[in-house]
Design an enzyme around this catalytic site. Structure first.
Site: not given
Length: 552
Positions: A140, A143, A146
């Site tokens: 990812k 962002h 977690h």
């Protein structure tokens, strides 16, 4: 060790009067904030911190009387020019020429270690500190949040359905994020997708070769991309080991918890650790699913134990958003229950949320998009400004200034505070912004370059007695206290506030104390003062992760 002799000299005189060791007095002597309205003393002693108030009602008049008596016992000398009192304080004004000479000598002698060599830091324990920060999610983009095990499973199951190897190679994070969005949508409509995701994660923990290979594939591509983005931030890591690295070791943690009698089985088949005071499961932490797989906290336990054994560190600091406060409270509590006393030395530094951050393309949560937007907007502002100089690499300069703007905005307040983001406010060239810090640094650097031929280290400090020069010197004097305060509460806002004030003071001095056109002796002294201000400004900016620019 001392950054300058003033604090120690005052402590020595107080020691003789109060019959206390000088080292016990050092931290009670602090530099006074610079005042724009009137001259102030350089240091003050908080009398209440060194004299026990013997009055039965601990009344303020008694403290003030003791303050007055203490001041009367102290004498001016070659270092201290004047002694006065304030509400509960004894104030010390340093010999003005000695102030200028000593501060400037120390700034240039210590260089990048100015302030850090202060006697304030002498009592701090020396040791290794492990800091976990950033922790972006595998597959990812940078962002919020977690990577939970469900997301790993969803991604694994999703790639088998929606993934494309060519797209993965050309733009890994973009493609993996697309896959995650697609499979997340599909999972909401189809319960079987969720089961596939759970099965993927279970096989991953069981070290299934095919599944493990796919996860490693995602991880390698992700880290390669992160390294590129981290480089833009000026960040380098020697080791990449997120909590998912500890999937295998988390099973060892579960065995350790069981051996200590800390694991309890629920009706649903999950395993929990009871954290309640009465041991009635009113507060507990789930550490194992009913299918035997680990959770985020289980892997964090494994990571903490492994890192402490590997690095034998003085403390461990976790930097994550404040929504995880409860998670870290439970993590540290479980470590203590397991018998690890070093859990007392673990700390969670939480940060708040940024609201309203948008690029021209719309709402964003990805760091790279924000960095690109900051660079693009800064480049436009530079092109429109009349004062912008011809630059060799305007894109690189815009990148550094844009990043400074973002960092200063983020660090101005308490880390745990939420704030509303505004591009116009963040990128202002005047006021308390990162752009203003960069502008001040570039301006002072330009002054040095312009007067390079006439630079001298031997100056007449009698030429630095103007109020504006004294204000800059007084502010430079307090740099070590600011660093010490930030090291104590782990809040960068103290350094930010200090640097912004230094920039404003330097700007006023630059306007009222010209170098060009002044008598040679005066010009040399002023130039040396501005060099010192620029040096400390650069040091502080680098501590915050900002690369100072020399032109803009």
């Amino acid at each position: 060790m001392a950054a300058c002799p003033f604090r120690r000299s005052i402590a020595a005189q107080l020691s003789r009067v109060l019959n206390l060791p000088p080292e016990n007095l050092i931290k009670s002597i602090s530099a006074l904030p610079v005042s724009k309205k009137r001259p102030v003393a350089d240091f003050q002693l908080f009398v209440g911190s060194v004299i026990e108030n013997k009055s039965s009602d601990r009344s303020k008049p008694d403290l003030q009387l003791q303050t007055q008596r203490l001041a009367e016992k102290l004498k001016c000398d070659t270092v201290v020019r004047e002694i006065s009192t304030g509400p509960g304080t004894v104030n010390f004004t340093i010999n003005r020429e000695l102030l200028a000479k000593t501060v400037l000598q120390q700034v240039f002698k210590d260089g990048s270690e100015y302030g850090i060599k202060s006697e304030l830091f002498s009592t701090l324990p020396r040791g290794k500190i492990v800091i976990e920060f950033s922790s972006p999610n595998i597959a990812k983009k940078f962002h919020v949040g977690h990577l939970r095990s469900t997301i790993i499973g969803l991604l694994g199951a999703g790639f088998q359905q929606f993934g494309n190897e060519d797209k993965l190679k050309s733009n890994p994070l973009e493609h993996l994020f697309e896959v995650y969005v697609q499979v997340n949508k599909a999972a909401a409509e189809d319960e079987n997708i969720k089961k596939l995701a759970q099965d993927f994660f279970r096989k991953l923990e069981a070290r299934d070769e095919q599944i493990l290979s796919m996860w490693q594939h995602f991880r390698d591509f992700s880290i390669e991309e992160y390294v590129r983005i981290y480089k833009r931030l000026g960040v380098h890591f020697d080791e990449y080991s997120g909590e998912s690295f500890y999937q295998e070791k988390s099973q060892e943690v579960l065995k350790m918890l069981d051996a200590r009698g800390l694991l309890q089985k629920t009706i649903k088949g999950t395993r929990v650790v009871d954290l309640s005071e009465k041991r009635d499961l009113s507060l507990c932490s789930t550490v194992m699913r009913s299918d035997g797989t680990s959770l985020y906290i289980t892997r964090d336990l494994a990571a903490a134990i492994d890192r402490m054994m590997k690095y034998n560190c003085e403390s461990m600091i976790y930097v994550t958003d404040k929504s995880q406060n409860a998670h870290f409270e439970q993590l540290f509590q479980i470590l203590k229950l397991m018998g690890y006393q070093w859990a007392e030395r673990c700390q969670h530094v939480s940060f708040g949320l940024v609201q309203g951050m948008k690029t021209r393309k719309g709402e964003v949560v990805f760091l790279e998009d924000v960095l690109n937007e900051a660079r693009s907007r800064m480049l436009q502002n530079m092109a429109a400004a009349k004062t912008t100089k011809e630059l060799e690499n305007p894109l690189e300069t815009a990148e550094k200034i844009g990043l400074a703007a973002l960092i200063i905005q983020d660090f101005k307040g308490l880390l745990s505070s939420d704030y509303q983001f505004s591009w116009d406010r963040v990128l202002q060239s005047r006021g308390d912004t990162g752009v203003f810090l960069q502008y001040t640094h570039a301006r002072l650097h330009s002054l040095e370059q312009m007067c390079r031929d006439g630079q001298s280290t031997d100056i007449n400090t009698a030429c630095l007695q103007d109020p504006q020069a004294i204000s800059v010197l007084q502010h430079l004097l307090s740099y070590d206290e600011v660093l010490y305060k930030s090291s104590e509460d782990l809040q960068p806002k103290h350094i930010v506030s200090y640097l912004l004030t230094l920039s404003h003071l330097a700007a006023v001095a630059h306007k009222t104390l010209p170098v060009k056109g002044s008598a040679p002796e005066q010009a040399q002294a002023r130039l040396r003062l501005f060099q010192a201000a620029r040096s400390v400004l650069a040091n502080g900016m680098k501590l915050l992760g900002i690369t100072p620019v020399s032109q803009m």
